[in-house]
Design a protein around this motif. Structure first.
Motif, mmCIF file in Angstrom:
data_model
loop_
_atom_site.group_PDB
_atom_site.id
_atom_site.type_symbol
_atom_site.label_atom_id
_atom_site.label_comp_id
_atom_site.label_asym_id
_atom_site.label_seq_id
_atom_site.Cartn_x
_atom_site.Cartn_y
_atom_site.Cartn_z
ATOM 1 N N GLY A 135 9.375 -2.091 -11.309
ATOM 2 C CA GLY A 135 9.843 -1.071 -10.358
ATOM 3 C C GLY A 135 9.956 0.296 -11.016
ATOM 4 O O GLY A 135 9.584 1.313 -10.425
ATOM 5 N N ALA A 136 10.461 0.332 -12.255
ATOM 6 C CA ALA A 136 10.566 1.607 -12.981
ATOM 7 C C ALA A 136 9.180 2.191 -13.241
ATOM 8 O O ALA A 136 8.989 3.417 -13.164
ATOM 9 C CB ALA A 136 11.314 1.408 -14.296
ATOM 10 N N ALA A 137 8.209 1.336 -13.511
ATOM 11 C CA ALA A 137 6.839 1.814 -13.750
ATOM 12 C C ALA A 137 6.230 2.375 -12.465
ATOM 13 O O ALA A 137 5.545 3.403 -12.492
ATOM 14 C CB ALA A 137 5.972 0.679 -14.306
ATOM 15 N N VAL A 138 6.501 1.727 -11.326
ATOM 16 C CA VAL A 138 6.033 2.254 -10.039
ATOM 17 C C VAL A 138 6.639 3.639 -9.816
ATOM 18 O O VAL A 138 5.946 4.592 -9.451
ATOM 19 C CB VAL A 138 6.392 1.308 -8.871
ATOM 20 C CG1 VAL A 138 6.058 1.955 -7.528
ATOM 21 C CG2 VAL A 138 5.677 -0.030 -9.009
ATOM 22 N N ALA A 139 7.950 3.759 -10.033
ATOM 23 C CA ALA A 139 8.640 5.042 -9.840
ATOM 24 C C ALA A 139 8.034 6.122 -10.722
ATOM 25 O O ALA A 139 7.800 7.249 -10.264
ATOM 26 C CB ALA A 139 10.132 4.884 -10.138
ATOM 27 N N ASP A 140 7.749 5.804 -11.980
ATOM 28 C CA ASP A 140 7.141 6.783 -12.886
ATOM 29 C C ASP A 140 5.763 7.207 -12.382
ATOM 30 O O ASP A 140 5.417 8.390 -12.421
ATOM 31 C CB ASP A 140 7.018 6.213 -14.302
ATOM 32 C CG ASP A 140 8.361 6.092 -15.011
ATOM 33 O OD1 ASP A 140 9.350 6.702 -14.545
ATOM 34 O OD2 ASP A 140 8.414 5.379 -16.038
ATOM 35 N N GLY A 141 4.969 6.239 -11.909
ATOM 36 C CA GLY A 141 3.640 6.561 -11.387
ATOM 37 C C GLY A 141 3.712 7.441 -10.151
ATOM 38 O O GLY A 141 2.956 8.402 -10.007
ATOM 39 N N VAL A 142 4.650 7.130 -9.249
ATOM 40 C CA VAL A 142 4.841 7.937 -8.038
ATOM 41 C C VAL A 142 5.213 9.365 -8.427
ATOM 42 O O VAL A 142 4.618 10.337 -7.937
ATOM 43 C CB VAL A 142 5.925 7.300 -7.128
ATOM 44 C CG1 VAL A 142 6.407 8.291 -6.078
ATOM 45 C CG2 VAL A 142 5.403 6.025 -6.479
ATOM 46 N N ARG A 143 6.201 9.501 -9.309
ATOM 47 C CA ARG A 143 6.646 10.842 -9.716
ATOM 48 C C ARG A 143 5.518 11.629 -10.395
ATOM 49 O O ARG A 143 5.352 12.824 -10.146
ATOM 50 C CB ARG A 143 7.858 10.733 -10.629
ATOM 51 C CG ARG A 143 9.118 10.362 -9.904
ATOM 52 C CD ARG A 143 10.350 10.408 -10.811
ATOM 53 N NE ARG A 143 11.535 10.103 -10.039
ATOM 54 C CZ ARG A 143 12.121 8.903 -10.001
ATOM 55 N NH1 ARG A 143 11.650 7.913 -10.728
ATOM 56 N NH2 ARG A 143 13.194 8.711 -9.252
ATOM 57 N N GLY A 203 1.668 2.808 -8.574
ATOM 58 C CA GLY A 203 2.523 3.869 -8.042
ATOM 59 C C GLY A 203 1.732 5.130 -7.754
ATOM 60 O O GLY A 203 1.902 5.763 -6.707
ATOM 61 N N ARG A 204 0.845 5.488 -8.670
ATOM 62 C CA ARG A 204 -0.011 6.667 -8.454
ATOM 63 C C ARG A 204 -0.923 6.442 -7.251
ATOM 64 O O ARG A 204 -1.106 7.328 -6.413
ATOM 65 C CB ARG A 204 -0.825 6.969 -9.701
ATOM 66 C CG ARG A 204 0.036 7.457 -10.870
ATOM 67 C CD ARG A 204 -0.792 7.999 -11.982
ATOM 68 N NE ARG A 204 -1.380 9.267 -11.505
ATOM 69 C CZ ARG A 204 -1.519 10.348 -12.252
ATOM 70 N NH1 ARG A 204 -1.106 10.345 -13.498
ATOM 71 N NH2 ARG A 204 -2.062 11.432 -11.766
ATOM 72 N N LEU A 205 -1.494 5.248 -7.162
ATOM 73 C CA LEU A 205 -2.383 4.918 -6.057
ATOM 74 C C LEU A 205 -1.637 4.922 -4.726
ATOM 75 O O LEU A 205 -2.179 5.356 -3.706
ATOM 76 C CB LEU A 205 -3.028 3.554 -6.323
ATOM 77 C CG LEU A 205 -4.042 3.055 -5.310
ATOM 78 C CD1 LEU A 205 -5.210 4.037 -5.155
ATOM 79 C CD2 LEU A 205 -4.569 1.685 -5.735
ATOM 80 N N ALA A 206 -0.388 4.490 -4.714
ATOM 81 C CA ALA A 206 0.410 4.507 -3.483
ATOM 82 C C ALA A 206 0.556 5.935 -2.954
ATOM 83 O O ALA A 206 0.462 6.164 -1.748
ATOM 84 C CB ALA A 206 1.780 3.881 -3.727
ATOM 85 N N VAL A 207 0.760 6.892 -3.843
ATOM 86 C CA VAL A 207 0.854 8.297 -3.410
ATOM 87 C C VAL A 207 -0.477 8.743 -2.815
ATOM 88 O O VAL A 207 -0.515 9.377 -1.757
ATOM 89 C CB VAL A 207 1.278 9.214 -4.580
ATOM 90 C CG1 VAL A 207 1.172 10.683 -4.177
ATOM 91 C CG2 VAL A 207 2.692 8.884 -5.033
ATOM 92 N N ARG A 208 -1.571 8.421 -3.468
ATOM 93 C CA ARG A 208 -2.893 8.803 -2.939
ATOM 94 C C ARG A 208 -3.122 8.200 -1.558
ATOM 95 O O ARG A 208 -3.648 8.868 -0.660
ATOM 96 C CB ARG A 208 -3.991 8.378 -3.906
ATOM 97 C CG ARG A 208 -3.948 9.136 -5.205
ATOM 98 C CD ARG A 208 -4.988 8.647 -6.182
ATOM 99 N NE ARG A 208 -4.665 9.148 -7.520
ATOM 100 C CZ ARG A 208 -5.068 8.579 -8.625
ATOM 101 N NH1 ARG A 208 -5.830 7.495 -8.602
ATOM 102 N NH2 ARG A 208 -4.733 9.089 -9.795
ATOM 103 N N ASN A 209 -2.734 6.932 -1.393
ATOM 104 C CA ASN A 209 -2.889 6.292 -0.089
ATOM 105 C C ASN A 209 -2.007 6.970 0.957
ATOM 106 O O ASN A 209 -2.429 7.169 2.097
ATOM 107 C CB ASN A 209 -2.556 4.798 -0.195
ATOM 108 C CG ASN A 209 -3.574 4.032 -1.022
ATOM 109 O OD1 ASN A 209 -4.652 4.540 -1.362
ATOM 110 N ND2 ASN A 209 -3.241 2.806 -1.380
ATOM 111 N N ALA A 210 -0.794 7.329 0.575
ATOM 112 C CA ALA A 210 0.113 8.018 1.501
ATOM 113 C C ALA A 210 -0.439 9.387 1.884
ATOM 114 O O ALA A 210 -0.349 9.791 3.046
ATOM 115 C CB ALA A 210 1.504 8.154 0.883
ATOM 116 N N LEU A 211 -1.008 10.088 0.924
ATOM 117 C CA LEU A 211 -1.605 11.397 1.230
ATOM 118 C C LEU A 211 -2.734 11.253 2.231
ATOM 119 O O LEU A 211 -2.882 12.078 3.138
ATOM 120 C CB LEU A 211 -2.103 12.067 -0.053
ATOM 121 C CG LEU A 211 -1.009 12.577 -0.987
ATOM 122 C CD1 LEU A 211 -1.601 12.925 -2.349
ATOM 123 C CD2 LEU A 211 -0.299 13.776 -0.381
#
Length: 137
Positions: free
Chosen positions: A66-74, A111-119
């Motif tokens: 979960g912490a790694a997802v958060a770091d990727g999102v940020r 996490g990074r990919l989740a942001v791209r998908n959300a965008l």
């Protein structure tokens, strides 16, 4: 002069990101589902109290993933173009793990990919294409 835009423009729920790469052993696997809700300026991240787990992981592994997802999102949100105001509450709803291939690096990428998908989901849908009218005879 560029107009400031905000992210997310509306709630984006159930955004799924799967990062799977098989290039030998070990491989990479992470599967996450997150909600992006408009919030206070900045990024707030939390795991849902009823987090859905697909696969097996210890509580310590879940916390690390979960912490790694958060770091990727940020990290991905910090890389948005200038003029974008980030005001988001991110909620981790589901996480899928593989016994051998899941590790923090894979969840960071998810996490990074989740942001791209959300965008992609946040972009206004393209309007219907206009059909050329043919002259009536």
């Amino acid at each position: 002069m560029h107009q400031k835009t905000g992210f997310p423009p509306r709630p984006l729920r159930g955004v799924r990101a799967v990062y799977a790469r098989q290039a030998g052993c070990p491989s990479d696997f992470a599967d996450v589902t997150v909600d992006f809700e408009p919030g206070e300026e900045g990024v707030a991240f939390e795991s849902s109290a009823d987090l859905s787990l697909r696969g097996d992981a210890t509580p310590e592994e879940l916390a690390e993933f979960g912490a790694a997802v958060a770091d990727g999102v940020r990290e991905e949100l910090a890389a948005l173009e200038t003029g974008t105001t980030v005001a988001v509450a991110v909620v981790l709803r589901a996480i899928g793990v593989h016994a051998m291939d899941s590790h923090p690096g894979a969840f960071h990428r998810a996490g990074r990919l989740a942001v791209r998908n959300a965008l992609s989901l946040a972009r206004p849908p393209a309007g219907p294409e206009r059909l050329q009218s043919s002259p009536e005879s």
